[in-house]
Scaffold this active site. Structure first.
Site, PDB file in Angstrom:
ATOM      1  CB  CYS A   5     -24.829 -28.661 -50.405  1.00  0.00           C
ATOM      2  SG  CYS A   5     -25.841 -29.719 -51.463  1.00  0.00           S
ATOM      3  CG  HIS A  49     -24.872 -31.018 -46.300  1.00  0.00           C
ATOM      4  ND1 HIS A  49     -25.279 -29.732 -46.512  1.00  0.00           N
ATOM      5  CD2 HIS A  49     -25.354 -31.741 -47.336  1.00  0.00           C
ATOM      6  CE1 HIS A  49     -25.985 -29.668 -47.621  1.00  0.00           C
ATOM      7  NE2 HIS A  49     -26.046 -30.885 -48.148  1.00  0.00           N
ATOM      8  CD  GLU A  68     -24.319 -28.196 -43.354  1.00  0.00           C
ATOM      9  OE1 GLU A  68     -23.108 -28.392 -43.588  1.00  0.00           O
ATOM     10  OE2 GLU A  68     -25.182 -28.131 -44.247  1.00  0.00           O
TER      11      GLU A  68
END
Lengths: 194, 295
Positions: A77, A174, A176
């Site tokens: 991002c 994302h 994560e």
């Protein structure tokens, strides 16, 4: 293997946790000296203007560019924006990847979304390669891939959301935040020279 | 490809992107630009900063939509705006405007003295204030995707921010050592949903991002809150009520990133000009304390 996460601002803790789950040593990177001895670096999600400004103020731009010419870097991002050579507005960029990005391409927070993506390259770490559920938060799009950069993943309509150039990786979403560590595994392989 | 908008994951996700950053109160588009250029990770658009709300008195309400739209047009970073506690129509208006986060805030005059907004009903995420773990988890139960400890807004006195952060984080530490069979009684005691108490124990932290707010005025204040263990900071009156807002804003951003580095903290604290005047919390009559609003 030592993986650093740029810890100027953003969700660096989530990346550190994912890398630690995969058994690699981790380090928060805030100053140029923190890059010494790392095999790879992740630039997390956050605000790209904040991360860029702090990188300039603490003398990180050139050390990060030098690092990226030799080692693996993955930007998610805001990190993808920071890696790009063009973000269509004036803000500090590393310019390491031959990609043009459009910030907040999907709109404001109300338009943020979750989706399941098929990422062909993940077959190298997961032969089954089931779709990956990821979130897009005020996400950028990779408008154009040129030079040595290649498309890694698109939405169904063809819009580019991930790209790779050698051992540099950019994703507009994302991984994560999803608890699915397969892209982190893929990045660790890049960082290890595999 | 199936996509889902406005899931809790997506709402809480934006707060995760704000971590390690400074969210600044701004009252004009010019101030919003100054905040963005100083490295703010988001701005809070409002008509008056808390110090002026205190001085002005009267009823404090949601800001004029025109002002909020001016600020949204001026910057590329996320824009937040405040609604009164329980005022779900103000929240509907902000959702229509497309702000990135709504702050259901005790700084404004409460519209409902018993109920907060049912935040699950909205596509936009909410941040809410708290003074302790029970209050934090009640707000998460109502759908808040981000929490901030309240402190005492508009004072420039960090003491309440420290009290509230220490209370929440201390309660979480005690919860982690608590045996499973005591959780129900504890949930009852702090008036929090049992499932969220259990989840907090398992995570060892709040289930959503937790910033500090209320009374921060210096780079050292921001670093103090970060070292206590919050995820980031809100600075309200502390920046634009000071002598040199641009410089102070930038210094507070740097201090929030390098909160563990005294050398950098000393450097950024140098020659900042006049801080906001401030008002000691112990000098404020109890009826005028803002933090006690919220149920």
């Amino acid at each position: 293997m030592h993986i650093g996460v740029l810890a100027l601002q953003g969700d660096f803790a989530e990346h550190l946790a994912a890398v630690a789950r995969l058994g690699a040593a981790t380090r928060e990177v805030r100053l140029p000296a923190d890059l010494n001895g790392l095999d790879g670096l992740i630039i997390p999600g956050g605000e790209s203007t904040t991360i860029g400004k702090l990188a300039v103020d603490f003398g990180l731009i050139e050390p990060l560019q030098a690092f990226g010419r030799e080692k693996a870097i993955w930007g998610t991002c805001a990190g993808a924006i920071f890696l790009s050579k063009d973000a269509r507005r004036q803000q500090p960029l590393l310019g390491l990847m031959d990609i043009t990005v459009e910030r907040n391409a999907f709109g404001r927070q109300v338009q943020s979304f979750a989706a399941s993506l098929h990422i062909p390259a993940l077959a190298t770490v997961d032969p089954g390669n089931a779709p990956m559920r990821v979130v897009f938060i005020r996400a950028p799009l990779i408008e154009e891939v040129s030079g040595n950069a290649e498309v890694l993943c698109t939405l169904e309509d063809g819009r580019i959301v991930a790209a790779q150039q050698g051992c540099l990786l950019a994703t507009s979403f994302h991984p994560e935040l999803s608890g699915d560590d397969r892209l982190h595994q893929y990045f660790l392989k890049l960082a290890g020279g595999a | 490809m199936e996509t889902q908008v406005a899931t809790f994951e997506v709402k809480a996700g934006l707060a995760q992107m704000l971590k390690g950053g400074v969210i600044m109160d701004v009252v004009t588009a010019e101030q919003a630009k100054i905040a963005e250029n100083a490295g703010a990770c988001a701005v809070m658009a409002l008509e008056r900063v808390p110090a002026d709300i205190r001085a002005h008195g009267g009823v404090a309400r949601m800001s004029d939509p025109g002002l909020i739209e001016d600020i949204m047009a001026a910057v590329s970073i996320p824009v937040m705006a405040k609604v009164r506690i329980g005022h779900f129509v103000e929240a509907q208006i902000l959702e229509y405007l497309g702000v990135d986060y709504v702050d259901e805030s005790e700084v404004l005059t409460p519209a409902d003295e018993a109920h907060h907004i049912n935040k699950h009903d909205f596509k936009i995420p909410f941040v809410c204030g708290c003074r302790n773990l029970g209050e934090a988890l009640r707000r998460v139960g109502e759908g808040a995707a981000m929490i901030r400890t309240k402190g005492e807004a508009g004072t420039g006195d960090v003491v309440e921010a420290v009290r509230h952060a220490r209370t929440v984080l201390g309660e979480i530490r005690r919860l982690q050592t608590m045996p499973e069979e005591e959780l129900m009684a504890y949930a009852k005691d702090i008036q929090a949903p049992y499932d969220l108490v259990k989840q907090t124990k398992e995570l060892g932290r709040l289930p959503v991002v937790n910033f500090a707010a209320g009374g921060l005025a210096t780079p050292a204040d921001a670093a103090l809150m970060m070292q206590l263990g919050v995820d980031g900071v809100f600075v309200g009156s502390g920046i634009f009520k000071s002598g040199d807002p641009a410089k102070r804003a930038e210094a507070i951003v740097k201090a929030t990133t390098h909160y563990n580095n005294p050398e950098i903290l000393a450097e950024v604290s140098r020659n900042l000009g006049e801080p906001m005047v401030g008002r000691q919390v112990t000098d404020i009559p109890e009826a005028e304390l803002i933090a006690q609003r919220g149920w």
